[in-house]
Design a protein around this motif. Sequence first.
Motif, short mmCIF file in Angstrom:
data_model
loop_
_atom_site.label_atom_id
_atom_site.label_comp_id
_atom_site.label_asym_id
_atom_site.label_seq_id
_atom_site.Cartn_x
_atom_site.Cartn_y
_atom_site.Cartn_z
N LYS A 228 -37.67 -2.94 41.04
CA LYS A 228 -38.72 -3.04 40.03
C LYS A 228 -39.98 -3.71 40.57
O LYS A 228 -41.09 -3.18 40.45
N TYR A 231 -41.74 -1.57 43.43
CA TYR A 231 -42.53 -0.44 42.95
C TYR A 231 -43.83 -0.92 42.30
O TYR A 231 -44.88 -0.29 42.42
N LYS A 232 -43.75 -2.05 41.61
CA LYS A 232 -44.96 -2.62 41.01
C LYS A 232 -45.94 -3.06 42.09
O LYS A 232 -47.16 -2.87 41.97
N TRP A 238 -41.85 3.58 38.67
CA TRP A 238 -40.47 3.25 39.08
C TRP A 238 -39.58 4.46 38.80
O TRP A 238 -38.86 4.53 37.83
N LYS A 239 -39.64 5.43 39.68
CA LYS A 239 -38.83 6.64 39.58
C LYS A 239 -38.58 7.17 40.98
O LYS A 239 -39.27 6.80 41.93
N GLN A 361 -39.58 3.69 32.55
CA GLN A 361 -39.21 2.94 33.74
C GLN A 361 -37.81 3.33 34.20
O GLN A 361 -36.96 3.75 33.42
N GLU A 362 -37.58 3.16 35.51
CA GLU A 362 -36.24 3.31 36.10
C GLU A 362 -35.62 4.66 35.75
O GLU A 362 -34.59 4.75 35.09
#
Length: 485
Positions: A228, A231-232, A238-239, A361-362
């Motif tokens: 997390k 990616y930020k 976030w994929k 997200q995710e």
Amino acid sequence: MMMMGNTFGSGMASVFFLWAAVQQFFPNHLKIAIKECLISSIQQFTFVQRLSDRFVTFFSPYVEIKISQYDGYQYNHAFASIETYLGEKATDKAKHLRASQVKESKDLVLKRDDTRTRDEYKGVNVWWEIETDSEGYRTYKLTFHRRSRDIVTDSYMKHIFEEGKLIDAKNKKMKLYTNNPSSSWGPNKTALWRCIDFEHPASFDTLAMDSKKKEEILNDLAAFSNGKEYYKKIGKAWKRGYLLHGPPGTGKSTMIAAMANLLNYSIYDVELTAIKDNSELRKLLIGTASKSIIVIEDIDCSLDLTGQRSIKKKTKKNERFLMSWKKDKEKDKEVKEDNKSFVTLSGLLNFIDGIWSACGQERIIVFTTNHMAKLDPALIRRGRMDMHIELSYCTFEAFKILAKNYLDLDTHPMYTKIESLLKETKIAPADVAENLMKKKSEIDADGSLNDLIDALEGKNTQKATVDESSEKHGIKRFNPFRNLF
């Protein structure tokens, strides 16, 4: 008309009586406020009802907070937490209950199904009410005394959201979703997906593939699920995209199930042919939850999104062939016109990594195909499909995993012969597994291995016969596209 006139006269008389009372007993600033309220009410056709509502609101000591099911395009997770929290509250005093039965259990699970629920927190009483509008949208209304505003807004609401998340995490079950046709979405356009509990037993331990490749995939999934902040930091959504390609029966669907079980993610199985256009595709994407795997299986067969986007004509012979081919395609289009999907390659690309793809997200996006060469390069380039995973024919190492799974064998005298045959034979892991399946009340390892050897030898004999016949007659497989590019 007489009745209407009497009602109107009675209403006006009530208004004037109230105004006289206001003039006598209320201070100036309240007089002004009430006067404006009365004038506004009189200007409306249903002024009596509006007047009473305004008076109740003005003098009521209670405050209301509304939490809608949807906030713009997105599902409101606060609504979900409230629904979970209220659904798990004690059912002994509830007048309306919902009953469900978990698989392999004889007991019924009871939950509240009241439209109104009272709750107490730190000595403060609050009331919850669920409202549904004409289009089917649901809203929770929270009512409490205004003297408790600070406790409710600061402490109680946080308590509700945290408890709801904890309850949801404790009771969470992975789901397998598939998209409904848009004609079934309902008036509020929210019934995008239908689902069942996901109970596939696949795991990476039982997955028949090369150990180094398996370790690489596991490391990649672990880095993604814990990434997390990373990616930020790099400024990316976030994929992650995975392309699973290989012949039929090589374990692509099993791989997806193993990924879901490893990460505890739900699966959204997208049926592209049921989607009318790019707008619907976008709505479906928005309707997916975080911590999920979005799957499009056999993407080369789903829509006309494959191959090169332009075909160059080189010879008159090729032109004649192309004309004939196009006519056949036009006929097919006419037959399927009523059910045609207008999802485009551009729309699908935006679905994968466009601006709208960052609305959650995710998420993991997985494509599967038996024919990677048919796919447009733009669809599978790195950055869209970040990891290309080839699932090929059964190797000896994959066979040993299957033998351990099905026969509980670590080694056997027949392994040497099987290893030799696997080097010469193309056979899918699914076919190997079928030969190793228990066919009697007890496992017969020798019998299953002999069945596998017979199957491998049969494939070798068949291949040798085809090759010999082709060589004898000088037959080459005809490929009409050979000279087109």
